[in-house]
Design an enzyme around this catalytic site. Structure first.
Site, PDB file in Angstrom:
ATOM      1  N   HIS A   1      30.763  55.661  -3.115  1.00  0.00           N
ATOM      2  CA  HIS A   1      29.503  54.997  -3.157  1.00  0.00           C
ATOM      3  C   HIS A   1      29.588  53.839  -4.272  1.00  0.00           C
ATOM      4  O   HIS A   1      30.368  54.283  -5.059  1.00  0.00           O
ATOM      5  CB  HIS A   1      28.253  55.963  -3.364  1.00  0.00           C
ATOM      6  CG  HIS A   1      28.194  57.034  -2.183  1.00  0.00           C
ATOM      7  ND1 HIS A   1      28.742  58.178  -2.018  1.00  0.00           N
ATOM      8  CD2 HIS A   1      27.171  56.809  -1.168  1.00  0.00           C
ATOM      9  CE1 HIS A   1      28.119  58.775  -0.886  1.00  0.00           C
ATOM     10  NE2 HIS A   1      27.144  57.919  -0.300  1.00  0.00           N
TER      11      HIS A   1
ATOM     12  N   TYR B   1      36.824  61.871  -0.729  1.00  0.00           N
ATOM     13  CA  TYR B   1      35.517  61.226  -1.383  1.00  0.00           C
ATOM     14  C   TYR B   1      36.024  60.954  -2.936  1.00  0.00           C
ATOM     15  O   TYR B   1      36.244  61.830  -3.924  1.00  0.00           O
ATOM     16  CB  TYR B   1      34.243  62.278  -1.385  1.00  0.00           C
ATOM     17  CG  TYR B   1      33.058  61.673  -2.077  1.00  0.00           C
ATOM     18  CD1 TYR B   1      32.527  60.461  -1.570  1.00  0.00           C
ATOM     19  CD2 TYR B   1      32.562  61.846  -3.472  1.00  0.00           C
ATOM     20  CE1 TYR B   1      31.473  59.722  -2.105  1.00  0.00           C
ATOM     21  CE2 TYR B   1      31.547  61.144  -4.155  1.00  0.00           C
ATOM     22  CZ  TYR B   1      30.884  60.037  -3.388  1.00  0.00           C
ATOM     23  OH  TYR B   1      30.044  59.651  -3.849  1.00  0.00           O
TER      24      TYR B   1
END
Length: 156
Positions: free
Chosen positions: A113, A74
């Site tokens: 994101h 991530y």
């Protein structure tokens, strides 16, 4: 003019905090986040242009929920100051992550994101093989202009 990378240390953690506050005003990063960066310094890197600190990245490894035998990365942050974009700093930071992922054959994907209105980030990541996986409404609670986020993913 040269692009180079540098390690995070206790002596330059304030530089990371400052860069993140400028580059990512829509997200709040806790002191625990910065302590985690110092505890796993290989998961953070500064980007330099002609020896000037102009960007940084940080990421972590985690289990894939639907595949406990493998991992994914991530990307918490990857950013470059606006005046230094399109000079190869962001690509070099992303390549650092890719190279580290290659060292662990259990890592099967990378994701992150980004705000849905950040066209330049979307184009940057698409150029590097990422695809939009989904859109999350109201992901950014501090943003006044756009609270929605894309989840971008790259399978390795």
């Amino acid at each position: 003019m040269s692009v180079s990378l540098g390690d995070l240390t206790p002596n330059n953690i304030k530089q990371l905090k400052l860069l993140n506050s400028v580059l990512f005003p829509e997200i709040s990063l806790s002191e625990k986040y910065y302590q985690d960066c110092l505890n796993k310094t290989e998961w953070s890197q500064f980007g330099y242009f002609s020896d000037v600190n102009v960007g940084a990245t940080s990421y972590c490894e985690e289990e894939i929920p639907e595949d406990k035998d493998n991992l994914r990365v991530y990307i918490y942050t990857l950013g470059v100051l606006p005046a230094y974009r399109r000079l190869g700093v962001g690509s070099k930071l992303l390549q650092y992550i890719f190279d580290n992922c290659k060292e662990n054959n259990k890592i099967k994907q990378i994701y992150l994101h980004i705000p849905t209105n950040n066209e330049s980030a979307l184009n940057f990541y698409k150029k590097h093989g990422f695809e939009i996986k989904e859109t999350i409404k109201d992901y950014y609670d501090k943003s006044e202009s756009n609270r929605d986020a894309y989840i971008l993913i790259k399978n390795l």
